[in-house]
Design a protein around this motif. Sequence first.
Motif, PDB file in Angstrom:
ATOM      1  N   MET A 283       0.607  -1.362   0.231  1.00 51.47           N
ATOM      2  CA  MET A 283      -0.183  -0.068   0.214  1.00 51.47           C
ATOM      3  C   MET A 283       0.697   1.451  -0.339  1.00 51.47           C
ATOM      4  O   MET A 283       0.713   2.004  -0.494  1.00 51.47           O
ATOM      5  CB  MET A 283      -0.697  -0.412   1.772  1.00 51.47           C
ATOM      6  N   LEU A 284       1.859   1.124   0.556  1.00 54.43           N
ATOM      7  CA  LEU A 284       2.733   2.652   0.826  1.00 54.43           C
ATOM      8  C   LEU A 284       3.252   2.380  -0.910  1.00 54.43           C
ATOM      9  O   LEU A 284       3.110   3.602  -1.351  1.00 54.43           O
ATOM     10  CB  LEU A 284       4.184   1.830   1.939  1.00 54.43           C
ATOM     11  N   GLN A 285       3.675   1.663  -1.503  1.00 45.41           N
ATOM     12  CA  GLN A 285       4.251   1.418  -2.585  1.00 45.41           C
ATOM     13  C   GLN A 285       3.128   2.173  -3.507  1.00 45.41           C
ATOM     14  O   GLN A 285       3.491   2.577  -4.667  1.00 45.41           O
ATOM     15  CB  GLN A 285       4.616  -0.115  -3.378  1.00 45.41           C
ATOM     16  N   SER A 286       2.067   1.411  -3.560  1.00 44.25           N
ATOM     17  CA  SER A 286       1.164   2.023  -4.084  1.00 44.25           C
ATOM     18  C   SER A 286       0.897   3.759  -3.781  1.00 44.25           C
ATOM     19  O   SER A 286       0.526   4.588  -5.237  1.00 44.25           O
ATOM     20  CB  SER A 286      -0.119   1.256  -4.190  1.00 44.25           C
ATOM     21  N   ALA A 287       1.611   4.005  -3.189  1.00 42.74           N
ATOM     22  CA  ALA A 287       0.820   5.681  -3.027  1.00 42.74           C
ATOM     23  C   ALA A 287       1.823   6.072  -3.215  1.00 42.74           C
ATOM     24  O   ALA A 287       1.975   7.706  -2.869  1.00 42.74           O
ATOM     25  CB  ALA A 287       0.574   6.091  -1.157  1.00 42.74           C
ATOM     26  N   GLY A 288       3.009   5.752  -3.776  1.00 46.64           N
ATOM     27  CA  GLY A 288       5.140   6.119  -3.922  1.00 46.64           C
ATOM     28  C   GLY A 288       5.539   6.708  -3.635  1.00 46.64           C
ATOM     29  O   GLY A 288       7.078   6.699  -3.697  1.00 46.64           O
ATOM     30  N   TYR A 289       5.461   5.865  -2.076  1.00 50.45           N
ATOM     31  CA  TYR A 289       6.723   5.971  -1.121  1.00 50.45           C
ATOM     32  C   TYR A 289       7.890   4.625  -1.493  1.00 50.45           C
ATOM     33  O   TYR A 289       7.400   3.228  -2.340  1.00 50.45           O
ATOM     34  CB  TYR A 289       6.240   5.021   0.238  1.00 50.45           C
ATOM     35  N   GLU A 290       8.695   5.047  -1.244  1.00 48.83           N
ATOM     36  CA  GLU A 290       9.664   3.609  -1.858  1.00 48.83           C
ATOM     37  C   GLU A 290      10.644   3.214  -0.455  1.00 48.83           C
ATOM     38  O   GLU A 290      11.497   2.099  -0.134  1.00 48.83           O
ATOM     39  CB  GLU A 290      11.301   4.309  -2.112  1.00 48.83           C
ATOM     40  N   ASN A 291      10.460   3.975   1.046  1.00 48.32           N
ATOM     41  CA  ASN A 291      11.443   3.386   2.119  1.00 48.32           C
ATOM     42  C   ASN A 291       9.833   3.771   3.372  1.00 48.32           C
ATOM     43  O   ASN A 291       8.682   4.098   2.882  1.00 48.32           O
ATOM     44  CB  ASN A 291      12.398   4.537   2.677  1.00 48.32           C
ATOM     45  N   VAL A 292      10.526   2.515   3.930  1.00 44.44           N
ATOM     46  CA  VAL A 292       9.312   2.496   5.593  1.00 44.44           C
ATOM     47  C   VAL A 292      10.780   3.177   6.515  1.00 44.44           C
ATOM     48  O   VAL A 292      11.505   2.782   6.478  1.00 44.44           O
ATOM     49  CB  VAL A 292       9.466   1.415   5.364  1.00 44.44           C
ATOM     50  N   SER A 293      10.063   2.823   7.895  1.00 44.90           N
ATOM     51  CA  SER A 293      10.160   4.215   8.993  1.00 44.90           C
ATOM     52  C   SER A 293      10.055   3.555  10.070  1.00 44.90           C
ATOM     53  O   SER A 293       9.047   2.491  10.207  1.00 44.90           O
ATOM     54  CB  SER A 293      10.324   5.781   8.964  1.00 44.90           C
ATOM     55  N   PHE A 294      11.105   3.621  11.137  1.00 46.30           N
ATOM     56  CA  PHE A 294      10.903   3.091  12.346  1.00 46.30           C
ATOM     57  C   PHE A 294      12.224   4.305  12.852  1.00 46.30           C
ATOM     58  O   PHE A 294      12.396   4.555  12.365  1.00 46.30           O
ATOM     59  CB  PHE A 294      11.213   1.119  12.426  1.00 46.30           C
ATOM     60  N   PHE A 295      11.620   4.210  14.839  1.00 43.83           N
ATOM     61  CA  PHE A 295      12.533   4.784  15.569  1.00 43.83           C
ATOM     62  C   PHE A 295      13.328   3.335  16.351  1.00 43.83           C
ATOM     63  O   PHE A 295      12.432   2.921  17.559  1.00 43.83           O
ATOM     64  CB  PHE A 295      11.644   5.248  16.087  1.00 43.83           C
ATOM     65  N   LEU A 296      14.035   4.138  16.940  1.00 46.78           N
ATOM     66  CA  LEU A 296      15.347   3.555  17.948  1.00 46.78           C
ATOM     67  C   LEU A 296      15.708   4.570  18.123  1.00 46.78           C
ATOM     68  O   LEU A 296      16.493   5.914  18.060  1.00 46.78           O
ATOM     69  CB  LEU A 296      15.930   2.529  16.868  1.00 46.78           C
ATOM     70  N   ASP A 297      15.909   4.482  19.550  1.00 43.95           N
ATOM     71  CA  ASP A 297      17.033   5.711  20.559  1.00 43.95           C
ATOM     72  C   ASP A 297      16.261   7.340  19.897  1.00 43.95           C
ATOM     73  O   ASP A 297      16.560   8.005  20.333  1.00 43.95           O
ATOM     74  CB  ASP A 297      18.183   5.848  20.233  1.00 43.95           C
ATOM     75  N   ARG A 298      15.084   7.110  19.789  1.00 41.78           N
ATOM     76  CA  ARG A 298      13.759   8.718  18.954  1.00 41.78           C
ATOM     77  C   ARG A 298      14.428   8.849  18.159  1.00 41.78           C
ATOM     78  O   ARG A 298      14.689   9.785  17.938  1.00 41.78           O
ATOM     79  CB  ARG A 298      13.323   9.291  20.271  1.00 41.78           C
ATOM     80  N   GLN A 299      15.402   8.534  17.480  1.00 42.54           N
ATOM     81  CA  GLN A 299      15.511   8.735  16.505  1.00 42.54           C
ATOM     82  C   GLN A 299      15.387   7.932  14.800  1.00 42.54           C
ATOM     83  O   GLN A 299      15.664   6.475  15.120  1.00 42.54           O
ATOM     84  CB  GLN A 299      17.317   7.904  15.957  1.00 42.54           C
ATOM     85  N   ARG A 300      14.867   8.467  13.859  1.00 41.83           N
ATOM     86  CA  ARG A 300      13.912   8.108  12.696  1.00 41.83           C
ATOM     87  C   ARG A 300      14.612   7.335  11.804  1.00 41.83           C
ATOM     88  O   ARG A 300      15.762   7.768  11.270  1.00 41.83           O
ATOM     89  CB  ARG A 300      13.653   8.561  12.101  1.00 41.83           C
ATOM     90  N   ARG A 301      14.879   5.988  11.832  1.00 42.69           N
ATOM     91  CA  ARG A 301      15.850   5.546  10.816  1.00 42.69           C
ATOM     92  C   ARG A 301      14.331   4.848   9.222  1.00 42.69           C
ATOM     93  O   ARG A 301      14.006   4.386   9.519  1.00 42.69           O
ATOM     94  CB  ARG A 301      15.668   3.216  10.998  1.00 42.69           C
ATOM     95  N   GLU A 302      15.268   4.969   8.099  1.00 47.45           N
ATOM     96  CA  GLU A 302      14.861   4.229   7.103  1.00 47.45           C
ATOM     97  C   GLU A 302      15.575   3.412   6.810  1.00 47.45           C
ATOM     98  O   GLU A 302      16.503   2.597   6.673  1.00 47.45           O
ATOM     99  CB  GLU A 302      15.162   5.260   6.201  1.00 47.45           C
ATOM    100  N   ILE A 303      14.115   2.148   5.764  1.00 50.34           N
ATOM    101  CA  ILE A 303      14.762   1.013   4.566  1.00 50.34           C
ATOM    102  C   ILE A 303      14.336   1.077   3.937  1.00 50.34           C
ATOM    103  O   ILE A 303      12.603   0.846   3.376  1.00 50.34           O
ATOM    104  CB  ILE A 303      14.696  -0.366   5.723  1.00 50.34           C
ATOM    105  N   PRO A 304      14.446  -0.190   2.050  1.00 50.65           N
ATOM    106  CA  PRO A 304      13.436   0.480   1.725  1.00 50.65           C
ATOM    107  C   PRO A 304      12.719  -0.829   1.637  1.00 50.65           C
ATOM    108  O   PRO A 304      13.367  -2.198   2.552  1.00 50.65           O
ATOM    109  CB  PRO A 304      15.012  -0.628   0.218  1.00 50.65           C
ATOM    110  N   ILE A 305      11.481  -0.047   1.137  1.00 51.78           N
ATOM    111  CA  ILE A 305      10.426  -1.004   1.290  1.00 51.78           C
ATOM    112  C   ILE A 305      10.519  -2.845   0.481  1.00 51.78           C
ATOM    113  O   ILE A 305      10.332  -3.587   0.879  1.00 51.78           O
ATOM    114  CB  ILE A 305       9.167  -0.755   0.509  1.00 51.78           C
ATOM    115  N   SER A 306      11.238  -2.641  -0.674  1.00 58.32           N
ATOM    116  CA  SER A 306      11.522  -3.970  -1.072  1.00 58.32           C
ATOM    117  C   SER A 306      12.227  -5.058  -0.686  1.00 58.32           C
ATOM    118  O   SER A 306      12.180  -6.011  -0.266  1.00 58.32           O
ATOM    119  CB  SER A 306      12.326  -3.578  -3.251  1.00 58.32           C
ATOM    120  N   ALA A 307      13.313  -4.024   0.182  1.00 61.77           N
ATOM    121  CA  ALA A 307      14.327  -5.167   0.963  1.00 61.77           C
ATOM    122  C   ALA A 307      13.128  -5.621   2.370  1.00 61.77           C
ATOM    123  O   ALA A 307      13.157  -6.711   2.588  1.00 61.77           O
ATOM    124  CB  ALA A 307      15.623  -4.334   1.545  1.00 61.77           C
TER     125      ALA A 307
END
Length: 279
Positions: free
Chosen positions: A242-266
């Motif tokens: 669904m994120l890909q359909s909206a045009g997103y390439e990455n998805v996020s999560f937080f550790l130590d209250r810092q945002r990290r990104e990873i590719p949706i494909s991975a």
Amino acid sequence: MPEPLLYESHLHTPLCRHAVGEPEEYAAEAERKNLRGIIVTCHNPIPNGYSAHVRMRPDQFDEYIALVARAHDVWTGRVDVRLGLECDFAPGLEADVEALLGRAEFHHILGSVHTQVKEYRSLYDTGTALEYQQTYFNHLALAAETGLFDTLSHPDLVKNQAPREWNLSRIFPDIRRALDRIAATGTAMELNTSGLHKTIPEMNPGPEILAEMRQRGIPVVLGADAHIPRRVGADYPLALRMLQSAGYENVSFFLDRQRREIPISAALTSLEVAVPNPT
């Protein structure tokens, strides 16, 4: 086997009085689904009995921290268990949230406007359904503007309050104004898969709002809002597509209250090795 990449960033404990299963059980489900970790985000205690039947008591906060620490120690080296919190937002609650966040080292703080809570409804559900929806999206933007929260959870939850009165085209101008304000703060927003099981059966937010978020560059964090262990990571592949359909390439999560990104494909590849549920 692909490296685990994703976290379950929204899950609860029995201390909230409407969830079952210890954090260790949620970690076991995360391992089965090849998730890298879980961030436990139980509902914050609020003084003066605010929605006390669905959250830990103030005197249970240290117990909560110990509960998560125990699971972290048990699962070290297998599943990364981190401490988070889901905090209610309404005008006037900011000082309590800020004080609470100073009492522990958190990794992810969700900000939630819970329109179904009777204390919130008594203050703000005093006019038409449209006016309540407008108030909700204004408060969602206000939550982001406090700077207290990393991610805004289930960000169109209000649509389930009076589903027959939900008219997206009618409320969209207010949603767009709220998203403009949220984008200006840099706060992330959640794609919450539990919406598939609510009165309006679609994720929170729905695809139209998600597309507006993408246009504004608002980062997205996945959460299944798990109240039972088997809900950990539920419907993540569908959410990622669904994120890909909206045009997103990455998805996020937080550790130590810092945002990290990873590719949706991975992320999708990492979930393909999940072990089937036992029959």
